[in-house]
Design an enzyme around this catalytic site. Structure first.
Site, PDB file in Angstrom:
ATOM      1  N   TYR A 181       1.250  -0.981  -0.286  1.00 56.93           N
ATOM      2  CA  TYR A 181      -0.649   0.036   0.006  1.00 56.93           C
ATOM      3  C   TYR A 181       1.032   1.069   0.188  1.00 56.93           C
ATOM      4  CZ  TYR A 181      -3.592   3.255   1.185  1.00 56.93           C
ATOM      5  OH  TYR A 181      -4.484   4.061   1.543  1.00 56.93           O
ATOM      6  N   ASN A 183       1.664   3.992   1.540  1.00 53.90           N
ATOM      7  CA  ASN A 183       2.190   3.634   2.937  1.00 53.90           C
ATOM      8  C   ASN A 183       3.191   3.329   3.507  1.00 53.90           C
ATOM      9  OD1 ASN A 183       0.813   2.022   3.870  1.00 53.90           O
ATOM     10  ND2 ASN A 183       0.035   3.374   5.869  1.00 53.90           N
ATOM     11  N   LYS A 184       3.499   2.049   2.663  1.00 53.51           N
ATOM     12  CA  LYS A 184       4.648   0.822   3.225  1.00 53.51           C
ATOM     13  C   LYS A 184       5.717   0.918   2.902  1.00 53.51           C
ATOM     14  CE  LYS A 184       1.372  -1.890   4.605  1.00 53.51           C
ATOM     15  NZ  LYS A 184       0.761  -2.088   5.904  1.00 53.51           N
ATOM     16  N   GLN A 185       6.868   0.476   3.161  1.00 54.02           N
ATOM     17  CA  GLN A 185       8.610   0.920   2.778  1.00 54.02           C
ATOM     18  C   GLN A 185       8.450   1.002   1.122  1.00 54.02           C
ATOM     19  OE1 GLN A 185       7.154  -1.003   4.860  1.00 54.02           O
ATOM     20  NE2 GLN A 185       9.555  -1.860   6.367  1.00 54.02           N
TER      21      GLN A 185
END
Ligand code: PLP
Length: 392
Positions: A181, A183-185
């Site tokens: 998604y 907002n992940k790394q």
């Protein structure tokens, strides 16, 4: 005071991502193709695993894995109440019951002793989350799972690139699941991936991801999407949890940049730590030795003397100043649906409840500058001193 908006998170998209997505778009092959295969190879390799099975979200990856492990009604899965909702929803999807155990107040992961204490005759798996990318205790859950001959499932959705005792996130359990998604790394827009060394499990996940098509088949429709060979043979109940070539192309580009991304996020985290460590109002993340962090979010916690209403006012205050902030995570066992379904309620997991009332996720993304961090910390300081004054 913020002069421009500082969002909670922001994806990092460069010309490399643009060119690979364009390449996929122009290839005429928009699903089940070489980008997905390359993305699977690179994520599996980073997790030290033989196989990767890409899915259209982390949640669908977890769902698929639970089904492939044959977890179902009457079964119990031990997991954490302090996480994003998907980590225990995937247990409910199968008809099994999540059994929560409280967390350790330092690492925010499950307390290993309580994990062992809750294992009973119906326990079919331990589902452990690397909360905020912290891999603490993963080796201990692994040892407990081995001792009781049940699988450890790693919800490593927040932990791509993290290492513990020389082992990468995704390498501890029978299988792990990553998520992509925005907002992940790293991001694919939406996406997820199961990683494992178990070939049979990987093949089963591949088949169920792709409408139950036969095991061991590439499952490839011909380039134009016209069915060939066994395309319309369905050997088990399957789903469409496939990741498209466009999303995978984004992932391939992001994976090529992962080392740099982890480095940048580390720098942002270090800036926060330097700015906030002397303020007694905050408890900063505890990162144990032998941990190599690949930061997911930066979550500070107010000291134990603060109440939830004060935290909520501070979060609202940050937002008023155009600074993204969030209360990661409200306890899962206190969500209305869980209370109704499992009969859970306040007081059952006191550490998770106490921690979750005092957390503040601060803006955290690759391109965050020293000035951005300074602005966030100054505003935060101001809001906290305001709370302190209004108490006196
Ligand atoms: C992000 C996340 C997931 C899966 O998220 P998707 O949005 O479905 O990709 C699952 N578990 C945890 C702990 C997460 O943080």
């Amino acid at each position: 005071m913020a002069h421009h908006e500082i969002p909670l998170s922001r994806p990092d998209i460069t010309e490399l991502e643009e060119s690979l997505v364009l390449k996929a778009l122009r290839s005429g092959r928009l699903s089940i193709g070489p980008m997905v295969e390359e993305f699977e190879r690179s994520v599996a390799a980073r997790a030290g695993r033989r196989f990767g099975v890409a899915c259209n979200s982390g949640t669908s990856g977890l769902h698929l894995l639970m089904m492939a492990l044959n977890i179902g009604p009457g079964d119990e899965v031990i997991t954490t109440p302090f996480s994003f909702i998907a980590s225990s929803n995937c247990v409910l999807f199968t008809g099994a019951t999540p059994v929560f155990v409280d967390i350790c107040p330092k690492t925010l992961n499950m307390d290993p002793e309580q994990v062992e204490a809750r294992i009973g005759p119906r326990t079919r798996a331990i589902l452990a989350v690397e909360t905020f990318a912290n891999p603490a205790s993963m080796d201990r859950y692994e040892a407990i799972a081995n001792r009781h001959e049940i699988p450890l499932i790693e919800d490593c959705c927040e932990a791509l690139g993290t290492e513990y005792k020389g082992r990468p996130a995704g390498s501890f359990g029978r299988a792990g699941v990553f998520a992509f998604y925005p907002n992940k790394q790293i991001t694919t827009g939406e996406g997820g991936m199961i990683v494992t060394d178990d070939e049979r499990l990987a093949e089963l996940c591949r088949s169920m991801r792709n409408q139950g098509r036969p095991l061991g088949q590439p499952g490839v429709a011909s380039a134009g999407g016209t069915p060939t060979g066994s395309w319309l043979r369905h050997e088990r109940l399957g789903y469409n949890f496939r990741l498209s070539e466009l999303n995978a192309a984004l992932g391939v580009a992001q994976m090529r940049r992962l080392t740099d991304i982890v480095h940048r996020r580390n720098e942002v985290a270090n800036r926060y730590v330097r700015r906030l460590m002397d303020n007694r109002s905050f408890i900063l993340p505890t990162i144990l030795p032998e941990t190599l962090m690949s930061w997911f979010v930066f979550v500070v916690r107010l000291a134990t003397t603060y109440r939830a209403e004060e935290r909520d006012r501070i979060v609202a205050g940050l937002r008023r100043h155009d600074i993204g902030a969030a209360d990661y995570f409200p306890c899962i066992h206190l969500q209305p649906f869980y209370r109704e379904r499992l009969g859970t309620g306040p007081g059952m997991f006191p550490i998770a409840e106490s921690v979750s009332q005092r957390t503040i996720a601060l803006p955290f993304f690759n391109s965050m500058t020293e000035e951005d961090v300074a602005t966030v910390c100054q505003t935060l300081d101001l809001l906290v001193s305001h709370e302190n004054l209004s108490r006196a």
